[in-house]
Write a protein that holds these residues in place. Structure first.
Motif, PDB file in Angstrom:
ATOM      1  N   LYS A 382      16.653   7.213  20.160  1.00 45.68           N
ATOM      2  CA  LYS A 382      15.254   6.746  20.234  1.00 45.68           C
ATOM      3  C   LYS A 382      14.259   7.882  20.014  1.00 45.68           C
ATOM      4  N   GLY A 383      14.761   9.125  20.144  1.00 44.09           N
ATOM      5  CA  GLY A 383      13.883  10.279  19.957  1.00 44.09           C
ATOM      6  C   GLY A 383      13.177  10.690  21.239  1.00 44.09           C
ATOM      7  N   LYS A 384      13.143   9.768  22.212  1.00 41.27           N
ATOM      8  CA  LYS A 384      12.508  10.096  23.499  1.00 41.27           C
ATOM      9  C   LYS A 384      13.282   9.378  24.597  1.00 41.27           C
ATOM     10  N   VAL A 385      13.643  10.130  25.630  1.00 40.63           N
ATOM     11  CA  VAL A 385      14.413   9.536  26.725  1.00 40.63           C
ATOM     12  C   VAL A 385      13.685   9.831  28.036  1.00 40.63           C
ATOM     13  N   VAL A 386      13.385   8.775  28.789  1.00 39.45           N
ATOM     14  CA  VAL A 386      12.712   8.988  30.069  1.00 39.45           C
ATOM     15  C   VAL A 386      13.673   8.627  31.204  1.00 39.45           C
ATOM     16  N   VAL A 387      13.900   9.589  32.080  1.00 37.72           N
ATOM     17  CA  VAL A 387      14.838   9.380  33.192  1.00 37.72           C
ATOM     18  C   VAL A 387      14.082   9.500  34.500  1.00 37.72           C
ATOM     19  N   GLY A 404      25.200  18.125  18.041  1.00 38.95           N
ATOM     20  CA  GLY A 404      24.239  18.328  16.954  1.00 38.95           C
ATOM     21  C   GLY A 404      22.979  17.493  17.113  1.00 38.95           C
ATOM     22  N   ILE A 405      22.679  17.083  18.336  1.00 41.45           N
ATOM     23  CA  ILE A 405      21.484  16.254  18.561  1.00 41.45           C
ATOM     24  C   ILE A 405      20.274  17.159  18.796  1.00 41.45           C
ATOM     25  N   ARG A 406      19.253  16.978  17.936  1.00 40.25           N
ATOM     26  CA  ARG A 406      18.061  17.838  18.001  1.00 40.25           C
ATOM     27  C   ARG A 406      16.796  16.988  17.968  1.00 40.25           C
ATOM     28  N   GLY A 407      15.705  17.618  18.323  1.00 36.62           N
ATOM     29  CA  GLY A 407      14.400  16.976  18.174  1.00 36.62           C
ATOM     30  C   GLY A 407      14.137  15.835  19.150  1.00 36.62           C
ATOM     31  N   VAL A 408      14.876  15.789  20.240  1.00 36.68           N
ATOM     32  CA  VAL A 408      14.674  14.724  21.227  1.00 36.68           C
ATOM     33  C   VAL A 408      13.779  15.236  22.357  1.00 36.68           C
ATOM     34  N   GLU A 409      12.959  14.347  22.876  1.00 37.27           N
ATOM     35  CA  GLU A 409      12.091  14.690  24.002  1.00 37.27           C
ATOM     36  C   GLU A 409      12.682  14.028  25.242  1.00 37.27           C
ATOM     37  N   ILE A 410      13.041  14.835  26.225  1.00 42.78           N
ATOM     38  CA  ILE A 410      13.673  14.271  27.419  1.00 42.78           C
ATOM     39  C   ILE A 410      12.745  14.465  28.608  1.00 42.78           C
ATOM     40  N   GLY A 426      16.655  23.183  20.261  1.00 41.49           N
ATOM     41  CA  GLY A 426      15.828  22.273  19.485  1.00 41.49           C
ATOM     42  C   GLY A 426      15.409  20.999  20.182  1.00 41.49           C
ATOM     43  N   ASN A 427      15.745  20.841  21.453  1.00 48.68           N
ATOM     44  CA  ASN A 427      15.247  19.682  22.191  1.00 48.68           C
ATOM     45  C   ASN A 427      14.152  20.110  23.164  1.00 48.68           C
ATOM     46  N   THR A 428      13.327  19.124  23.566  1.00 49.45           N
ATOM     47  CA  THR A 428      12.254  19.403  24.509  1.00 49.45           C
ATOM     48  C   THR A 428      12.562  18.727  25.836  1.00 49.45           C
ATOM     49  N   PHE A 429      12.520  19.486  26.900  1.00 53.06           N
ATOM     50  CA  PHE A 429      12.708  18.917  28.242  1.00 53.06           C
ATOM     51  C   PHE A 429      11.386  19.021  28.972  1.00 53.06           C
TER      52      PHE A 429
END
Ligand SMILES: NC(=O)CC[C@H](N)C(=O)O
Length: 647
Positions: A382-387, A404-410, A426-429
């Protein structure tokens, strides 16, 4: 790699609050089940002024009536004996006795010697008291709790432990924590390297038998010092063994009790019933090699290995941490006695995390770390995951780089557990709360934004990307940071930090802003062994904090010796004695400098510094690190203590 070790928990009620149910304590310690194993767990409860007979509990291999006989021989009257057989002839006894306090104390010590040395099978009295009661066994906390029905008990104060043995094996319950003598019980995370010296101290005072778990000596040391009439805080100061830089002990005492000091990595929680009051004490070793979190809410005070334990039972508690080599004490009647930090520092910690949010993808409540990570992976397309409702789950997002998962906003709501975003690339937390220990280690790229606080060892070997912590960060932050070609990591702390910031730094940029203070508050040993990179501390920070400098008195001693040898003049001695170490070293020349270098600096690099405004290039670089830096732009216009390696 797994930042594990034992899990500890302590809680004392406030005088105005109700007794604490065992079920609360079981929930808290089970939160850090991953820190322990099935090799032992236990609980201790304290109830002030309860009962007038002693309940003696013992593990005995062989005939349990031998304990009764031994008690009788010591002039103690036994009113009942309860035996439950565990495996074969190994049993757990509970014995009611009547007798005078001093007689009981002496008897227990002697009886333990006999029981432990009995070649027909070992035995150990592990709990004695009118008010203290220990419940321990082999197994996880929940197993021990079920066995003794701990959920249904109540206490003014509790200790709890889950054990990862490092010292004695874990297949007999007498090796489990808590360790108790009479009116003291302790739980411990770490290793007592001073065990030999401590045993010698105790043997000199008549303690002859030890089960073999290092932690046991902590209980005996406390008992010994308190019996001598030392006030609790005094005993803590001796056992804690802070560095000579910060010790407040008079020299004579320091020497007299040298073998009663603990060394090695430790966080220990001590419970003590003085007869008039009960005390909860938390201590952290001088290098703070183990975590120690303190909490307070309207009903109680807490000491824990991880914030998640406290949050499990008190989402809104105020939380801070112990500084290296510091201690916390609270009592039922007096409330807080020592917070382990100055009040202003305690106040600078962030508000409780936000656990809830309306729009979310994953509700992490009671979810295991493994499941949470799987769910994050699945949702990442989804590109964005909210927990939401994260509380102590570990390794969050660590599988993403391998897939290899990149560019996701968690987005994480709550308390991210140990080792979040390790190896991030490459991911944003974005954490709407706090993170625990060892987060963002070996991050290669991407961004981690923490609205609250970060604990110890944040961003170890950070080599790319940006970490921005709006609140405080803990001990050993940004150690071994490095850069390679155009890859330069940035670590920005909005609040305060403890010791060893940027130890062995080899590249990258670290900034401490302390937006709530006047100058950045940092602990000691900043940039020790630094070989590259830059550390910016807002305001004028005392150069005495940089590197592993010798304690002041040692440096003054050297200067006096140099003067005696005519390597510096009397005038120089006077001048240099008034200077900060770093300045004095810069002023010294010739043989004097050579000696000083050899004595203090050749092994550990002590960095150097400038006190100035950022130049245009630096301002541009730092304010442009991430859009969130806008918030700090005014601070960036102030003067900084800029630290870098000596050329
Ligand atoms: N993991 C730990 O903290 C171990 C504590 C203690 N050394 C023991 O063996 O029980």
């Amino acid at each position: 790699m797994i930042p594990s070790g034992c899990g500890v928990f302590g809680i004392i009620r406030k005088e105005t609050a109700k007794k604490i149910p065992g079920s609360t304590v079981v929930r808290a310690i089970e939160r850090v089940r991953h820190r322990g194993s099935d090799k032992g767990a236990g609980f201790a409860t304290f109830n002030l002024g309860e009962g007038n007979s002693y309940v003696i509990k013992a593990f005995v291999e062989g005939d349990p009536t031998k304990v009764v006989r031994l008690l009788n021989e010591h002039g103690l009257q036994v009113t009942s004996l309860n035996v439950s057989y565990e495996r074969g002839n190994f049993c757990n006894c509970s014995i009611m006795t009547l007798g005078d306090v001093n007689r009981v104390k002496k008897a227990i010590r002697n009886i333990n010697e006999v029981l432990w040395d009995d070649n027909r099978g070992k035995g150990r009295i592990y709990s004695v008291g009118t008010s203290v009661s220990v419940f321990k066994d082999v197994g996880y906390p929940i197993d021990v709790a079920r066995k003794y029905n701990v959920d249904a008990l109540e206490g003014d104060m509790w200790l709890a432990h889950t054990r990862q043995p490092t010292n004695s094996p874990g297949f007999y319950p007498y090796w489990s924590h808590p360790f108790s003598t009479f009116n003291i019980a302790i739980v411990h995370n770490g290793d007592v390297s001073s065990f030999g010296a401590n045993v010698e101290f105790l043997q000199n005072r008549g303690w002859e038998s030890f089960v073999g778990t290092d932690s046991e000596v902590i209980a005996f040391l406390f008992q010994e010092l308190l019996e001598e009439g030392l006030p609790i805080e005094e005993a803590v100061k001796i056992i804690l063994n802070p560095s000579r830089r910060s010790s407040s002990l008079p020299k004579v005492k320091d020497y007299l009790y040298r073998n009663a000091k603990l060394d090695g990595p430790f966080t220990a929680i001590v419970g003590y019933d003085s007869g008039e009051d009960i005390y909860l004490v938390g201590i952290a070793d001088r290098s703070k090699f183990r975590p120690a979190i303190i909490g307070e809410d309207e009903n109680a005070f807490y000491v824990a290995s991880e914030e998640s334990e406290i949050r499990e039972v008190s989402a809104k508690a105020t939380i801070w941490t112990l500084k290296p080599g510091s201690y916390f004490i609270a009592s039922l009647k007096k409330g807080i006695i020592n917070k382990g930090r100055e009040e202003e520092e305690v106040l600078s910690f962030s508000a409780p995390p936000i656990f809830e949010t309306h729009d979310f993808d994953i509700d992490a409540i009671n979810m295991s770390s493994e499941e949470l990570n799987l769910r994050i992976e699945e949702t990442s397309s989804k590109g964005k995951v909210v927990v939401k409702n994260v509380n102590g789950q570990r390794f969050i997002g660590n599988t993403l780089p391998f897939k290899g998962i990149r560019g996701v906003e968690i987005h994480i709501y709550g308390v991210a557990g140990n080792a979040m975003a390790n190896l991030n690339d490459g991911n944003t937390f974005h954490v709407h709360g706090n993170v625990q220990d060892d987060c963002c280690d070996t991050m290669h790229g991407g961004k981690v934004l923490i609205e609250g606080d970060a604990r110890d060892v944040l961003g170890q070997t950070l080599q790319g990307g940006v970490i921005l912590v709006k609140g405080n960060a803990g001990n050993r932050v940004g150690i071994q940071m490095r850069e390679y070609q155009e890859k330069r990591p940035y670590l920005i702390i909005g609040g305060i930090v403890d010791d060893y910031l940027g130890e062995y730094m080899a590249g990258g940029v670290t900034i401490v802003l302390d937006v709530k203070g006047n100058n950045a508050r940092v602990g000691n040993f900043v940039g020790t062994g630094m070989v590259g990179g830059r550390i910016y501390l807002r305001g004028k920070v005392s150069p005495s904090k940089l590197g592993l400098q010798p304690p002041r008195f040692e440096f003054l001693r050297l200067l006096r010796a140099l003067a005696l040898d005519n390597l510096i003049s009397q005038d120089e001695l006077e001048g240099l004695s008034k200077m900060e170490y770093i300045e004095a070293m810069e002023k010294m020349q010739g043989k004097a400098k050579e000696y000083a270098m050899r004595l203090f600096e050749e092994k550990v690099g002590i960095p150097t510094y400038e006190y100035r405004e950022l130049n245009e290039e630096e301002f541009k670089e730092i304010s442009g690190v991430t859009p969130e830096m806008k918030e700090y732009e005014e601070f960036l216009k102030e003067k900084f203590t800029v630290i870098f390696p000596k050329k």
